[in-house]
Design a protein around this motif. Structure first.
Motif, PDB file in Angstrom:
ATOM      1  N   GLU A  51       0.837  -1.193   0.000  1.00 48.22           N
ATOM      2  CA  GLU A  51       0.000   0.000   0.000  1.00 48.22           C
ATOM      3  C   GLU A  51       0.876   1.248   0.000  1.00 48.22           C
ATOM      4  N   VAL A  52       0.645   2.119  -0.954  1.00 49.61           N
ATOM      5  CA  VAL A  52       1.353   3.394  -1.031  1.00 49.61           C
ATOM      6  C   VAL A  52       0.334   4.494  -0.759  1.00 49.61           C
ATOM      7  N   THR A  53       0.651   5.340   0.204  1.00 44.53           N
ATOM      8  CA  THR A  53      -0.174   6.499   0.512  1.00 44.53           C
ATOM      9  C   THR A  53       0.618   7.737   0.132  1.00 44.53           C
ATOM     10  N   TYR A  54      -0.048   8.688  -0.494  1.00 39.93           N
ATOM     11  CA  TYR A  54       0.673   9.882  -0.922  1.00 39.93           C
ATOM     12  C   TYR A  54      -0.120  11.154  -0.619  1.00 39.93           C
ATOM     13  N   ASN A  55       0.637  12.205  -0.374  1.00 42.72           N
ATOM     14  CA  ASN A  55       0.133  13.544  -0.091  1.00 42.72           C
ATOM     15  C   ASN A  55       1.185  14.480  -0.678  1.00 42.72           C
ATOM     16  N   ILE A  56       1.035  14.792  -1.977  1.00 43.54           N
ATOM     17  CA  ILE A  56       2.096  15.458  -2.722  1.00 43.54           C
ATOM     18  C   ILE A  56       1.546  16.590  -3.594  1.00 43.54           C
ATOM     19  N   GLU A  57       2.449  17.423  -4.059  1.00 42.83           N
ATOM     20  CA  GLU A  57       2.101  18.420  -5.064  1.00 42.83           C
ATOM     21  C   GLU A  57       1.812  17.687  -6.384  1.00 42.83           C
TER      22      GLU A  57
END
Length: 87
Positions: A51-57
């Motif tokens: 599982e990859v979680t992201y919070n990015i531009e």
């Protein structure tokens, strides 16, 4: 613009032992992910869960794709090694 999300891959393994070997082999590569990304690798009921979680531009979305691609390439090497060992 900030993009948030989660990608989950489920890979059915031949056995729980094979799954645990794969997780142990893949974990070291997950320590230094790009900023804004985190991952979890675990075994549940003979399935390898990534599982990859992201919070990015938004201009960094390629980092998410590259992280998943790196994982899949590494998993392929692990699976080929296990197959050659007769697991």
């Amino acid at each position: 613009m900030i993009i948030r999300g989660r990608v989950t891959l489920e890979i059915t393994m031949k056995s729980i032992d094979e799954c645990q070997v794969a997780v142990s082999s893949l974990l070291p590569d997950e320590k230094e992910l790009p900023p804004g990304l985190s991952s979890i690798i675990k075994c549940i009921d003979g399935k390898l869960i990534y599982e990859v979680t992201y919070n990015i531009e938004s201009d960094r979305i390629l980092s998410v794709y590259n992280t998943i691609d790196d994982f899949i390439r590494s998993l392929r090497v692990v699976m080929e090694s296990l197959n050659k060992l007769g697991r």
